[in-house]
Each structure stands twice: as C-alpha cells, then as structure tokens.
Write a protein that holds these residues in place. Structure first.
Motif, PDB file in Angstrom:
ATOM      1  N   MET A   1      36.037 -46.147 -17.565  1.00  0.00           N
ATOM      2  CA  MET A   1      36.378 -46.963 -18.722  1.00  0.00           C
ATOM      3  C   MET A   1      35.517 -48.222 -18.727  1.00  0.00           C
ATOM      4  O   MET A   1      35.504 -48.984 -17.791  1.00  0.00           O
ATOM      5  CB  MET A   1      37.853 -47.353 -18.625  1.00  0.00           C
ATOM      6  CG  MET A   1      38.380 -47.991 -19.857  1.00  0.00           C
ATOM      7  SD  MET A   1      39.948 -48.797 -19.535  1.00  0.00           S
ATOM      8  CE  MET A   1      39.476 -50.119 -18.447  1.00  0.00           C
ATOM      9  N   ALA A   2      34.781 -48.393 -19.773  1.00  0.00           N
ATOM     10  CA  ALA A   2      33.888 -49.545 -19.808  1.00  0.00           C
ATOM     11  C   ALA A   2      33.820 -50.097 -21.214  1.00  0.00           C
ATOM     12  O   ALA A   2      33.946 -49.357 -22.190  1.00  0.00           O
ATOM     13  CB  ALA A   2      32.495 -49.129 -19.365  1.00  0.00           C
ATOM     14  N   VAL A   3      33.654 -51.399 -21.286  1.00  0.00           N
ATOM     15  CA  VAL A   3      33.489 -51.994 -22.605  1.00  0.00           C
ATOM     16  C   VAL A   3      32.088 -51.675 -23.091  1.00  0.00           C
ATOM     17  O   VAL A   3      31.099 -52.051 -22.483  1.00  0.00           O
ATOM     18  CB  VAL A   3      33.709 -53.522 -22.553  1.00  0.00           C
ATOM     19  CG1 VAL A   3      33.443 -54.122 -23.915  1.00  0.00           C
ATOM     20  CG2 VAL A   3      35.121 -53.836 -22.106  1.00  0.00           C
ATOM     21  N   GLU A   4      32.042 -50.935 -24.155  1.00  0.00           N
ATOM     22  CA  GLU A   4      30.769 -50.463 -24.667  1.00  0.00           C
ATOM     23  C   GLU A   4      30.152 -51.506 -25.589  1.00  0.00           C
ATOM     24  O   GLU A   4      28.956 -51.680 -25.643  1.00  0.00           O
ATOM     25  CB  GLU A   4      31.038 -49.177 -25.466  1.00  0.00           C
ATOM     26  CG  GLU A   4      29.843 -48.571 -26.108  1.00  0.00           C
ATOM     27  CD  GLU A   4      29.232 -47.488 -25.244  1.00  0.00           C
ATOM     28  OE1 GLU A   4      29.734 -47.312 -24.119  1.00  0.00           O
ATOM     29  OE2 GLU A   4      28.275 -46.858 -25.695  1.00  0.00           O
TER      30      GLU A   4
ATOM     31  N   VAL B 749      34.565 -51.996 -28.520  1.00  0.00           N
ATOM     32  CA  VAL B 749      34.587 -50.545 -28.334  1.00  0.00           C
ATOM     33  C   VAL B 749      34.700 -50.263 -26.848  1.00  0.00           C
ATOM     34  O   VAL B 749      34.007 -50.870 -26.036  1.00  0.00           O
ATOM     35  CB  VAL B 749      33.308 -49.882 -28.892  1.00  0.00           C
ATOM     36  CG1 VAL B 749      33.308 -48.402 -28.586  1.00  0.00           C
ATOM     37  CG2 VAL B 749      33.203 -50.117 -30.389  1.00  0.00           C
ATOM     38  N   LEU B 750      35.603 -49.376 -26.518  1.00  0.00           N
ATOM     39  CA  LEU B 750      35.848 -49.045 -25.126  1.00  0.00           C
ATOM     40  C   LEU B 750      35.449 -47.602 -24.898  1.00  0.00           C
ATOM     41  O   LEU B 750      35.771 -46.736 -25.705  1.00  0.00           O
ATOM     42  CB  LEU B 750      37.345 -49.191 -24.872  1.00  0.00           C
ATOM     43  CG  LEU B 750      37.775 -49.646 -23.493  1.00  0.00           C
ATOM     44  CD1 LEU B 750      37.223 -51.038 -23.239  1.00  0.00           C
ATOM     45  CD2 LEU B 750      39.283 -49.675 -23.419  1.00  0.00           C
ATOM     46  N   ARG B 751      34.737 -47.355 -23.813  1.00  0.00           N
ATOM     47  CA  ARG B 751      34.417 -45.964 -23.482  1.00  0.00           C
ATOM     48  C   ARG B 751      35.334 -45.512 -22.357  1.00  0.00           C
ATOM     49  O   ARG B 751      35.413 -46.159 -21.315  1.00  0.00           O
ATOM     50  CB  ARG B 751      32.951 -45.840 -23.072  1.00  0.00           C
ATOM     51  CG  ARG B 751      32.539 -44.394 -22.821  1.00  0.00           C
ATOM     52  CD  ARG B 751      31.061 -44.287 -22.510  1.00  0.00           C
ATOM     53  NE  ARG B 751      30.216 -44.504 -23.680  1.00  0.00           N
ATOM     54  CZ  ARG B 751      29.975 -43.577 -24.614  1.00  0.00           C
ATOM     55  NH1 ARG B 751      30.531 -42.381 -24.509  1.00  0.00           N
ATOM     56  NH2 ARG B 751      29.206 -43.834 -25.636  1.00  0.00           N
ATOM     57  N   LEU B 752      36.039 -44.448 -22.597  1.00  0.00           N
ATOM     58  CA  LEU B 752      36.934 -43.916 -21.571  1.00  0.00           C
ATOM     59  C   LEU B 752      36.086 -43.026 -20.688  1.00  0.00           C
ATOM     60  O   LEU B 752      35.561 -42.013 -21.143  1.00  0.00           O
ATOM     61  CB  LEU B 752      38.044 -43.101 -22.219  1.00  0.00           C
ATOM     62  CG  LEU B 752      38.788 -43.821 -23.347  1.00  0.00           C
ATOM     63  CD1 LEU B 752      39.626 -42.844 -24.137  1.00  0.00           C
ATOM     64  CD2 LEU B 752      39.644 -44.925 -22.793  1.00  0.00           C
ATOM     65  N   SER B 753      35.944 -43.421 -19.435  1.00  0.00           N
ATOM     66  CA  SER B 753      34.992 -42.673 -18.616  1.00  0.00           C
ATOM     67  C   SER B 753      35.583 -41.400 -18.037  1.00  0.00           C
ATOM     68  O   SER B 753      35.026 -40.320 -18.176  1.00  0.00           O
ATOM     69  CB  SER B 753      34.453 -43.566 -17.511  1.00  0.00           C
ATOM     70  OG  SER B 753      35.514 -44.266 -16.929  1.00  0.00           O
ATOM     71  N   ASN B 754      36.759 -41.523 -17.414  1.00  0.00           N
ATOM     72  CA  ASN B 754      37.252 -40.292 -16.794  1.00  0.00           C
ATOM     73  C   ASN B 754      38.016 -39.452 -17.799  1.00  0.00           C
ATOM     74  O   ASN B 754      38.888 -39.917 -18.517  1.00  0.00           O
ATOM     75  CB  ASN B 754      38.109 -40.599 -15.567  1.00  0.00           C
ATOM     76  CG  ASN B 754      39.017 -41.756 -15.831  1.00  0.00           C
ATOM     77  OD1 ASN B 754      38.751 -42.553 -16.729  1.00  0.00           O
ATOM     78  ND2 ASN B 754      40.085 -41.858 -15.091  1.00  0.00           N
TER      79      ASN B 754
END
Lengths: 357, 1056
Positions: A1-4, B749-754
């Motif tokens: 999870m990372a702030v894109e 914007v948040l990327r959900l990695s797992n």
C-alpha cells in the motif's frame, strides 16, 4: 500500500515561509521534514510525520513550479497560474534573491562563467552551503549580471526595477555585478578578513565616484566600468611622491596638523613617506586592468597592514587620512585638486571601512 | 440572423519560445466560431505580440451562440513547414446572451495546450449584439439564466418555483473513434474538449427551452455531469430547478421594510400581525397591505396570476383574522390538497435546491434514494457516416435508441424516488441529485433527495414573494422546529419509528433522528455546534463480466447501504447528535471492489429528543475476561460521548419533564430503509434497516462487524482545537466569519500493494486515507485558526484495480473567535440573512462518480404546518439591501471622483453593477496589464463579509491534460498539481474577463486521472462549474445595526 499521488492546491497559493527557506537552502524533502519536526511544528496541530511529509512535498512542488517565474520576477506579478497576494510575492522574490555572505565572498570578483560554476561543489564543501543553494545563488548573480549588462541608466535602479528587489538587496547585487565586471581580486589570504559587506560598501563608493556614471548618467555600462579619463588623470598625482619638495612639504603640513592629537604620531611621522608612496602608486597604476584587479590587495598591503602593525586605531586612520587629503590642497605647486579629491574621497572611506580585524 | 458576435485580439504575453534559433516566436491568431475563421497578421519575433486586430464579426443564429464556444488558436508562423499551434482558448459566449449578466468579455486568458498546459496569455475582447427574435418556434433559449447555486441566488427573489428540469445528450466519444488511432493525442484531446463544450452548450440550450415552456426564466441548482462510458459513448446530462426569478430592484428595498414590522410578530407564533405578511399569490389580493412595491416587482407576470384565485382570497381573509392556530386544522387539509394538486401535475416534484426561502419547507420526511445497476451496451453507431466531424450527432433523430435508453433509466429511478417520497407522506423531494459510477461496462445510477412537504404558494401559478412569509397557511409550529415534525400519519407510519412530542413546541410529533440531504434551514433551532460525520466502507467483489458482474454488484449494494447507515447512526450517537444534514452517499464501483462513502453534517436539533447512548453487549457466556473487555469498551464509548458533548457544546436545555405529554426519550432507535435496487428489471425488495426489533444500539462484540464498527467509531479523530468541519454551507453557532477564505482541492490516490486484502483491512486503509486527508487539511490550514472547513466534499473513485482515489474540495473560512458572543449579536444579522438568502448548501452537487441502487428513508417527522418565519431574516435582508444601495451610491460617488481611473484595487472590491460604467472600468483594468485581479472561489453560495451585487453567468469548463513526459513533470503528483493549478487559473481568468471577482458554488465535478508510469504517460480530465459574480465588501452597516440587532434578538428567541 503506497500513496501514489498526493496533491493539495489552494485557490490562493499556500506557502509556508519556513518551508520556503528550507527549500531555498537546498534541503531535500526528507531533511526538511526532519528540520521541521525538530522545530516542533507537529505539536501545533496534532499532526504526524506523514502529514508533514505530504505538506513538505506539496510545498516543494509549488516552489519548483514558481521558480521559473521567480527568475524573471516581473512575470510573477502578472502571471495567472498562481494567485499570490502582492506582499507574499515581494517576500518570495526577496528571499529567492537573498544570498549567503559566506558564499558570495567565495565568488566575489570571479568571472560568472561555467568554469566558476564547476567549482561550486568545492565552494559548497568549504562554506557548508548546500550545492543546490550555491547553484541558485550563482545563477541569480549571473542572471542579474546578464540583464543589467545591456541596460542604460543607474545600476542599482536597474536592478531594483528589473528584479523588484529591495533597495538594500539591489545595492548588494550592484556590488556583485561591479566586482564581477572588474574582476577585483578578493580571494587572497590577506583579504580573507574582509566581509562581503566591506566590499559591498567599497563597491558603492567606487560606483558612485569613479565610474563613468558618476559624471554622465546615460551611457551604457556607466556604473560598471571605471571612468577611463579619470584613471588617466590619476597618473598626474605621481608628482606628490616624485617631487621631493612636494613630498616633504606635504609631510610637514600633515605632521603639524597631527601633532599632539594622537598617540601614534611618531609612527605616522616615520611612515608618512612610505604610506603616501603606497597610495599614490596605487592611483597611478589604475590604468592597468591587472592593477585594478589588485586594488584591494594593494590597499591592504600598502596601507592597512603597515598601520595595523603600528597599532593605529580607526580614529587614527580617519584623522590621518583627513589631514593627508586636506593638506594637499595647501600645496602651492599641486594643481590636481579635483582628481585628488575624487580619488582620496573613495580611498578614505574604503580604508576606513576595511580597517578592522 | 439574430446575433452578431464580435471579437478582437489585442495582445499576447509570456508566449513560449517557438523558434530555437532566435529564441522568439512569430505568433498569429485564428479566431473561429462555427465554420467561420478569421486570422490576425503575424506579429514577428516577439514573445509579447501586440496584434491589436480589427473587430472580427460573426453573424450567427442565437442557437449557435448558445451551443458553440468561441475558439481562439494561437499559432507560430513557419514559412517552410506547417504552423505550430501554441495553444487555445475556448470562450463560452453564454454569459453575454443574458442582458442582466456581463456585457463584454475582456481580459487576459491563459493559452492552453492539452499537452503543454498553459503557455502564455492572450488579451481578447468579445461582444455580442442580439437582435430581437420574434420567431416563436425558435430553438434557442437565450436569456434564461443559469445558476449552480442550489438556493435562490442573492439579489433575486423567486416569484415562482416551477420545478424539475432535466435533459441529456449523447454522443460518441472521440477518444474511441477509429480516427483516434491515426491522429495525435493533441488532436484527439481537442476534439473531445470541443465536443463536450458543444454538448454542454446544447444541453443548456435545451434545458433553457424547457424552462421557457414552463414559463420560467431561470434555472437554479443547475447540475451538469458527464458520464464517460468509454466505447458506448459520452453522456452529458443535467438537472436543475426551473424558477421565475425577479431581480431585487431598488423598489424591493422599500419592500423589505414591511418585513421588519411583521416578521418578529410572526416569530412569536400566531400573533395577529401575521396578516401583515402579504399575500403574494395574486396581485389582486395584494392590496391587503403595506407594500406598494410588491406589485411593481412582479408585474411582469401579472397575466398568469389570476389562476390562483379562490383559495388565495379565502386565506387572505383568515390570515388577517390572526388566529391562524385555530384555523389550522381545516386549513391544513386544504393546504394539502392544494399542494398536492399543484405538485401532482408535475411528473417529478423534485427540487435540486438545498436551501430554501423561509416557509418554503413545511416538513421534512427523510432521505429517499434509489440506485440501479445497468449494463452499458456497446452501441452500434449509425452516425459513423456522418462527416460533420465537429457537429453534434443528432441522436434523437438518427437513433432514437441511445438517449432514450438513458432517459428511461433515469426515469425509472425518479419514479422510484417519487414513490418513496409518497410512502413518507411527502409530495416533493428536495435537495435532489443524481450521479453515476462507471467501471468498464457496468454503471451504477443513483438518485437521492429528501422527501418533504412544501408550501404550495411557491408552486402555483402566481407570484410569490420569497422575501415574505405566508402566514395564513401556517400551523402554529414555529419555524425553528416546524420542518422536523413528521409529515406522515402517526397511525399509519411507513416504518416503525420512535415518535415524541416536539421538544421545541410540544405540539407536534417528531422522530428521534432525522436524516436529510439539504442544508440546515437557517431558522432551525440547534444546540451546540455540528461536525462532519463520515461512514466509509470497502467491499471486495470477484472480478466478473457482464451480467454476472452486474448481479454481483447489485447483490452487494443493499449490504453496503445497510452498513453505511449503521456506521452513520453509530457515529451520530457517539457525538450525541440527532440529525444529519447534507447527507451524500457515494458508492463507487471498481473491478474488484466497491467503495462506499457517506458524508453528512451532524447536529443536535433542539426539537428532537436527545440521542441514547451506545450499549455494548458481550457474548451470553459469562466469561469473565470477555466481560471486562466489554466493560472497558463501554467505558471508552461513554467517555467519548461525554467528551464530544463538551467539544461540540451540546448542552440541551434540561428538559422540563412536565411538558405536555412529552415522553421521556428512550435510548432506542429504529429506523428503516426501504430499498429497492434494480437491475435491468425492477424487482423491488424492502429491507428493514433498523436493527431488527431489538433495542437498537446494542452492539454485540462477538460479531465481527460490530468489532469493526466499534473500531471505526473509536478511531475517528475529532478535529483539533480551532477547527470545525461540515459538509454543509455553514456551521450552526458560528456567525462572525472574517473575509478570509481559502478554497482548496486535494486529491490522493492510494495503491493497494498486496492483493490478498480482507474487507476489514481494506476498510481500515480506506478509513485511514480519509482521516489522513483531514489531518493534512488541519495542518495545512493551521494559520487560519480558528476556522471551519465548510462544504467538505469528498469524492471517491476506483480508477484502476488496486487504486483508490479520493478528491476533496472545500473551503476554509476563518471566524473571529474573540467576538463569539458579541458577534452573534452584531453580525448575526448579516449572517442570518446570508443563510436565508442562499441558505446552506448540501453536497448536492457532488454528483460525480457516484451511484446508488436502492432507496432508503431514515429519520422521520410529522405533518402540519407551514413554518412561520424568523424575524431576523427580514431585518437582515433589509439591512443588506439598504447597504447594497448605500454601497452603490458610495461607489458611484467614488467613480465620479476618480473618473475612469478607478480600480477599487482591494480584493473584494470590484466594479459595481451599473450598466455603462463598468465597461470603461473594466477595460482600464485589463489593459493596464500591471497586476491580476484577485478572484476568490468558494463552493458556498456566498462569501463572508461581502455582498454579491451581480451574477455574471455560469462557469462550466472541461479540460483535458495529457503528458508523455510524466517523470519530467514531477510524476503524477507534479502533473496533477500543475493541472489543478491551471484549471483554477483558467476559471479565474474567465471570471475576471467577465468583470467578476469571485466564483460561488464552485465545484469540481469530475477529476478522472489515468496514468501509465511505465510509458511515462498520464492523462487527466477535469470538469468544474460555478457562478461568476461581482461582490463588494460589506460596509456601511452602521445605520442598520440597530435594526439588525432587533432582528437577531428575535431570531435568537425563536431559536431557543
């Protein structure tokens, strides 16, 4: 999870002065966050490190977007991209053009060229000013130099109008431009004790009295180049040291006036001829560009150092130079009063300014 | 040939260097309208060209004037190769078509390129000469005014509210046309921008025609949205409320005089002076009282007024009798009948307004909403052969298919809303909005609003004076609580609810909680302050295609709504509040998840019972550990409630138990949601959303959901000291706003990695995302303390798998803390007035991505009554109008003194409205070129401390920005940051060119970002809208103070 992606844009552009300073000082975002945390800003608003990071990034981005405008400040006032109240604009410009005295001391009198720019990392290492900040300051100098180079009219005024700077800052820039143009030597070890402000003061004196602009105010480069005619005329002063009678007469007039007024009288009397030779020689050699560059080092070597080793006080210096200058007027056979005054007026105030530890 | 459009290209500045060799540019300009193009001369070798062109004249139909934008292209002349485009400016001519709006467009516009962004500026002058068109079958609707503001715009009064207008147009999306494969991204973007501009023009014109048909002259609460349906096309749709607006002339100034006399009396309920309240219904009746100006104002509609006839006369007579209370019973029935017939004539008795003139809103029933999930069909495009590439395809004639499908979908939804409202005993829906969420071929359509009973006066053919109250119809309930009273029959309730007698008037029944989508009525009695309450929810779903996918989504929706509702209710209780305003529930669909976000502003309505606490129950087993755990949680919850009470200053007056038959409020809650979600076919199911029959608000913690609930309850941080938050227009209890206003837009914007996230962890991530955004705002805006973040409008989207996007637009308004008490008195007048005239606004606009497939009601009130009106209103507006007038005089004096040099430079000041004069002022401003007009923007319908003196027209802009050098532009953040700043700049420039200095009711309706970092590319679409206005600083209040004081005192009385 990372702030894109994470942006915050205000209709009125939000700029934190503290962050702006950190940005100007060349801190990276992470370092800036550390500094801000140490500054205790977190306590203010129940914020955490992430909040601070996000805020710092936003502001850095804003500043980067503004930088192009700051480089030609007149545009900042009528651009449409950022809505910034006028007083904030003034602050942004003033700070962007502000510089570190330690840094400017290193490049003062150097050619503002690519070569010098390459040395910036050394300067950065030496002064502790970040490379990024060094680059900004150097580019500012260069930009101002380039713009005023082609303009007519008074130097300080031109700088002030084109870069919307305060009077003080405009004067400092005028000094930098003047030094860069005439390539005055300021880096020698003997000159290390002098601050930028000392030089800036001297530059002001030279600009006001020795340039073309001092006599005619509508020529190109009027405030940047020294008045060639005047430099030529300075050669005439040589008579003060070459004519033995005149030299003795001058000495006795000065000594009479000084007697009993200072503790350093004996030294003054003993050194008079040396000192006078020194000053007059500086004057007569100024037609050579090389000697112009050495102007300050000559002043130190030929005058300031001897006086300092004799422990003259600043008051002594002032007293001595005043009488030294005035006595020349009484010399019957000395015909170059006007040139003498124009020369000594500047020398006197420069030496007085430069005479300190 | 009903119009002549004239344009003049004056100069350019800060142009980009187009010729590397000389570091200069040889610029010229093409001016295009419709099929006609003019060119200026080339101005060689300059970055600041002075073209000073002749006037280019276009002779066009007014229909085209409405549809087409003026297109200005700046190019670099190249002798040997093709000329390079520097960028474009699209100017919407619409504001010039309205006599009351702007008369000239003149100013510096940013030159915009979809690849490079803003590249310099161009100074343009545009004028329109309209000839009178006598053709009664005309297709244009010039002259109909549009407002984004969801209340009656300041400076106008509603002679009549006609009702709902809607329209949609469909076209192929140029991005998906075959030609897109061979043209440049720039050409494709420009085709899209231009098409959308044309479509919105057409849409606006068509809506205008409907308004004219209904006999109106304006649309308020105009809400336009785009549905980018991908391959199946592009839909532009709009809804609004048709009204007949009348400008407050100087005459109305006198008119307001009547209110101070009558209003305080009405406030005291049933006092005889009620009759002083006009009978605005028909001019014939007008003679009953003291305001000669009334008729003057409304005379234009005279011919229609007679249709109102009989009841009006009767009521006028009764009203003057002064014993409205006694008459209430029979009157009520009569009133109902009337209203109903008035409304039933209409297909959809919907109103996009969220704030109303006093006495407009009689009762509020609760929120009604409907959602449906649809599959977007791949359209076979019969228009492909059409060669007019830029002209709109006329879908209505070519394929009756497309728009009608869309129309039918919405129609279906609206019917559902209507029936829900009926079930609540209401005949109208206010605060109505519609939106969609699209993912691939699945589309969720949502509609929601607040069921309500309205005062019939405004609905009938007849002239109604908004500034006055029609007390003759009124039941005795005071305005501060009337709207809370239940509209439905107590014995025949649509759902089980806990009713009590109103804590304010003790006469009528009220529900225990009230949910609405509207703004808090200005006259409502509120205890303490309010705050933003959000429910957030993520639900995973399997990836699927087509119908399977649609079914899966519609199966999930009811559960989502239920959970959102539960969360809202819990959070409301936790804050010890009993009502939600501005409720906006957005459900956004992605490939593998659904996001739900419900935002509202919680308040404690004095009229409603105090909310009960929240009780935690453990497992039945007497496990000691468990019990301790339960107790500790219970304690934390109780502590939080106590803390919140203090924080929001909720100290309801200790209830005098002897009150007439008022039962002790029970700490129970029941509510129920009716929902029906429909796929292609409508199966309507009803769900009981109350927590079964058990005592509500017992949370059992052995249930995982409850654990989650409790968790989310306790993790919501309250705003730090000095901050208040709400998603409505203003915060109850704060009156002394300063003029400091900071509007902002933030996107994360948040990327959900797992990939293997559970619902729970996803919820936590989503909740944290929202909470962190709020925290960021507090921190960024800390220098504005004490301040209130108003109109916090959150929009969620799932742009791609594993991405969650949240965009927020809001305004930080600083208030003066020290004067809190005093301010209430001295400034209260303005404030009240402000609220009344454009009363609080809901997030009704938040249209965007959202969708909803079922419907619900919550909260409840009872029938009866037209609320009487708070006195302060009249005082306020009186003061206001007087001072407007004074201000004008003052400005006039100034101008005379200073001649045309004047530029009232300060931010709030701007050219006053008098015709003729502003022109010279404006041109002196735009050519002076020295500095840029400050333009304030706000999502609210007003700017504190200023008065809007003129509406200049609607701003509705659509931009596309694309980059193929994402890294060089600072990544996606850098790219979007620049783009948003550019959008702001273009909005400001257009407003300034219209002669305005502010945008009210601003909203960013779409922000669609697509990125591909691997290819170093990104594209973003932004749609913004608002009302351009001229406002002046509120000064010259002194003569009014005494008046306002009285008004305020009365209001305060009425409110407690």
């Amino acid at each position: 999870m990372a702030v894109e992606l994470d942006v915050f844009v205000g209709n009125t552009t939000i700029m934190d002065e503290e962050v702006y300073q950190l940005w100007l000082d060349g801190y990276t975002v992470n370092d800036a966050v550390k500094v801000r945390m140490a500054g205790g800003v977190l306590d203010e608003c129940e914020a955490n490190q992430d909040v601070l990071l996000s805020d710092t990034m936003d502001q850095y981005r804003t500043f980067q977007m503004c930088e192009r405008l700051l480089q030609s400040p007149a545009k900042l006032a009528n651009q449409l991209l950022f809505q910034i109240p006028p007083h904030r604009q003034t602050m942004l410009i003033e700070r962007y053009y502000a510089f570190d005295d330690v840094f400017v001391r290193e490049v003062l009198g150097k050619k503002l060229s690519k070569g010098t720019k390459k040395d910036l990392d050394d300067i950065s290492a030496k002064t502790g000013v970040t490379l990024k900040s060094c680059r900004r300051q150097f580019d500012n100098f260069k930009r101002v130099f380039k713009v005023v180079e082609e303009l007519k009219g008074p130097l300080v005024e031109n700088i002030r109008q084109h870069f919307l700077l305060s009077d003080k800052l405009a004067r400092d820039y005028a000094a930098i431009v003047f030094f860069a143009n005439n390539r005055f030597e300021t880096g020698k070890k003997k000159l290390q004790y002098l601050t930028f402000q000392d030089f800036a003061f001297c530059a002001g004196q030279l600009i006001n009295n020795w340039t073309v602009g001092a006599v005619d105010n509508m020529v190109e480069d009027m405030d940047v180049d020294l008045d060639k005619e005047f430099l030529q005329e300075l050669k005439e002063l040589k008579i003060l040291i070459t004519d033995k009678d005149l030299l003795d007469q001058h000495k006795s007039l000065v000594c009479t006036a000084l007697r009993g007024k200072t503790k350093a009288f004996a030294e003054m009397e003993a050194n008079f001829k040396n000192l006078s030779r020194g000053l007059v020689n500086i004057a007569t050699k100024l037609t050579n560009t090389k000697d112009v560059r050495d102007f300050f080092i000559d002043l130190v070597e030929k005058f300031i150092e001897p006086c300092r080793s004799d422990r003259w006080t600043p008051a002594d210096i002032k007293l001595y130079l005043t009488h030294y200058t005035n006595s020349a007027h009484i010399l019957d056979s000395f015909k170059h009063q006007a040139v003498w005054d124009r020369y000594m007026g500047v020398i006197k105030s420069c030496i007085y300014k430069m005479y300190h530890d | 040939m009903p119009g002549k459009l004239k344009a003049k290209i004056v100069a350019g500045r800060h142009l980009p260097v187009m010729d590397r060799a000389s570091d200069l540019t040889d610029a010229f300009v093409e001016v295009k309208f419709g099929n006609t193009t003019f060119k200026t001369d080339v101005f060689p070798k300059s970055l600041n060209p002075q073209w000073n062109s002749e006037w280019f004249k276009f002779e066009v139909d007014d229909e085209d004037l409405q549809d087409e934008p003026l297109q200005i292209t700046v190019l670099d002349h190249d002798t040997y190769s093709a000329n390079d485009a520097i960028g474009k400016v699209y100017i919407d001519i619409d504001p010039l078509l309205c006599t009351e709006a702007a008369s000239v467009i003149s100013g510096w516009f940013p030159i915009y390129d979809t690849i490079h962004g803003i590249r310099g500026e161009i100074n343009v002058l545009v004028k329109v000469e309209l000839f009178n068109d006598l053709n009664r079958f005309r297709q244009s609707s010039c002259g109909v005014k549009f407002f984004c503001t969801t209340s009656i715009p300041r400076g106008y009064r509603a002679a009549m509210v006609h009702g709902f207008v809607e329209e949609l147009v469909v076209n192929e999306d140029p991005e998906y046309q075959w030609i897109d494969r061979i043209r440049t991204p720039r050409a494709s973007n420009e085709a899209r921008q231009r098409l959308i501009s044309l479509m919105s023009g057409e849409l606006q014109r068509k809506i205008g025609l409907k308004v004219l048909e209904m006999g109106g002259n304006a649309v308020v609460g105009y809400l336009q949205c785009f549905d980018l349906e991908g391959e199946s096309g592009l839909v532009v749709r709009a809804i609004g409320t048709a009204c007949t607006l009348e400008k407050h002339s100087s005459g109305s100034l006198v008119n307001t005089h009547t209110h101070p006399n009558t209003a305080p009396a009405s406030n005291a309920c049933n006092s005889p002076s009620k009759d002083g309240k006009e009978s605005p219904l028909a001019h014939g009746c007008r003679s009953t009282h003291n305001s000669p100006v009334h008729s003057a104002c409304s005379s234009q509609r005279l011919s229609q007024n007679f249709s109102v006839s009989v009841p009006t006369l009767i009521f006028t007579g009764m009203g003057s009798g002064g014993s409205a209370g006694k008459e209430a019973g029979p009157l009520k029935t009569l009133l109902r009948q009337q209203t109903q017939t008035a409304l039933e004539q209409r297909e959809f008795p919907f109103f996009t307004l969220t704030s109303f003139p006093p006495s407009f809103l009689v009762h509020v029933g609760g929120v009604v909403s409907a959602r449906s999930v649809k599959l977007l069909d791949r359209i076979h495009n019969p228009a492909l052969g059409n060669t007019r590439s830029y002209k709109l395809l006329d879908w209505n004639s070519v394929t009756a298919d497309e728009p009608e499908t869309r129309d039918a979908w919405w129609e279906e939804l609206r019917q559902e809303i209507k029936s829900h409202a009926k079930a609540l005993g209401c005949h109208a829906v206010v605060g109505y909005s519609e939106n969609t969420s699209i993912c691939e071929e699945v589309c969720i359509l949502s509609a929601s609003g607040t069921a309500a009973i309205l005062n019939p006066r405004y609905m009938r053919e007849g002239c109604l004076d908004i500034g006055s109250t029609d007390q003759r119809f009124d039941d005795p309930s005071p305005p501060s609580c009337g709207f809370c009273h239940i509209p439905y029959d107590e014995l025949n309730m649509p759902f089980p609810a806990q009713l009590t007698y109103c804590y304010n008037c003790r006469r009528q029944k009220v529900p225990d909680v009230l949910f609405t989508t509207i703004n808090l009525p200005a006259e409502a009695a509120v205890t303490g302050k309010g705050c933003l309450i959000q429910a957030r929810l993520c639900r995973l779903k399997k990836k699927a295609q087509g119908e399977v996918n649609a079914t899966a989504i519609s199966n999930l929706l009811p559960f989502m709504e239920y959970e959102l509702h539960t969360q809202l209710m819990n959070k409301l209780k936790l804050r010890s509040m009993n009502a939600l305003f501005g409720l906006h529930i957005q459900i956004s669909v992605g490939e593998n998840m659904l996001l739900g976000l419900a935002s509202a502003t919680g308040v404690y309505l004095t009229a409603l019972p105090a909310p009960g606490g929240i009780q935690i129950a453990g497992k039945a087993s007497g496990d000691l550990n468990n019990e301790q755990h339960v107790q500790s949680i219970q304690k934390r919850i109780n502590d939080t409630i106590a803390k919140n009470k203090e924080l929001y200053q909720i100290n309801p007056p200790e209830l005098t138990e002897e009150g007439v038959g008022s039962p002790i409020p029970e700490p129970r809650h029941r509510s129920r949601l009716f929902r029906s979600h429909s796929e292609s076919s409508d199966e309507v199911s009803e769900l009981d959303l109350s927590h079964g029959k058990k005592d509500a608000f017992v949370l059992e913690i052995d249930d995982t959901d409850a654990v989650e609930d409790i968790h989310s309850l306790l993790t919501d941080a309250s705003p730090p000291t000095g901050f208040y938050t709400c998603n409505t227009e203003t915060m109850p209890g704060i009156y002394n706003w300063t003029t400091a206003v900071q509007m902002f837009t933030s996107v994360r914007v948040l990327r959900l990695s797992n990939a293997n996230l559970s619902n729970q962890s996803l919820n936590k991530i989503f909740t944290d995302l929202c909470e962190n955004l709020l925290k960021s705002f507090y921190f960024k805006l800390r220098s504005n303390i004490p301040c209130c973040l108003c109109h916090l409008n959150f929009t969620v989207a799932v742009p791609e798998e594993e991405l969650i996007q949240v965009s927020v637009t809001a305004v930080a308004m600083t208030f003066d803390k020290d004067q809190n008490q005093e301010g209430f008195i001295t400034k209260g007048g303005n404030e009240t007035e402000e609220q009344l005239q454009f009363p609080l606004e809901l997030c009704a606009d938040s249209s965007s991505t959202n969708a909803q497939p079922s419907s619900k009601f919550s909260g409840v009130p009872e029938n009866t009554i037209v609320s009487s009106r708070a006195a302060s209103v009249d005082y306020g507006s009186f003061a206001d109008r007087c001072s407007t007038w004074l201000e004008l005089l003052r400005l006039k004096a100034n101008t005379i003194r200073r001649g045309s040099v004047k530029t009232i430079s300060s931010l709030e000041h701007c050219s006053p409205l008098t015709e003729g004069r502003p022109r010279s002022l404006r041109s002196s401003r735009s050519f002076g070129g020295s500095s840029v007009t400050m333009v304030k923007m706000t999502p609210l319908s007003f700017l504190p401390g200023t008065r809007i003196i003129k509406f200049l027209g609607i701003i509705n802009m659509f931009f596309i920005r694309e980059t193929t050098s994402l890294r060089e532009e600072g990544g996606v953040s850098g790219f979007l940051h620049t783009f948003i700043a550019e959008v702001f700049a273009m909005v400001r420039a257009h407003v300034a060119a219209l002669g305005g200095n502010a945008v009210v009711s601003y909203s960013m309706k779409d922000c669609v970002l697509m990125e591909n970092p691997n290819k170093n590319q990104a594209q973003c679409l932004i749609n913004v809208s608002g009302d351009a206005v001229i406002c002046v600083r509120e000064t010259d209040q002194e003569p009014m103070t005494s008046m306002t004081n009285i008004g305020q005192t009365c209001a305060a009385d009425g409110a407690t």
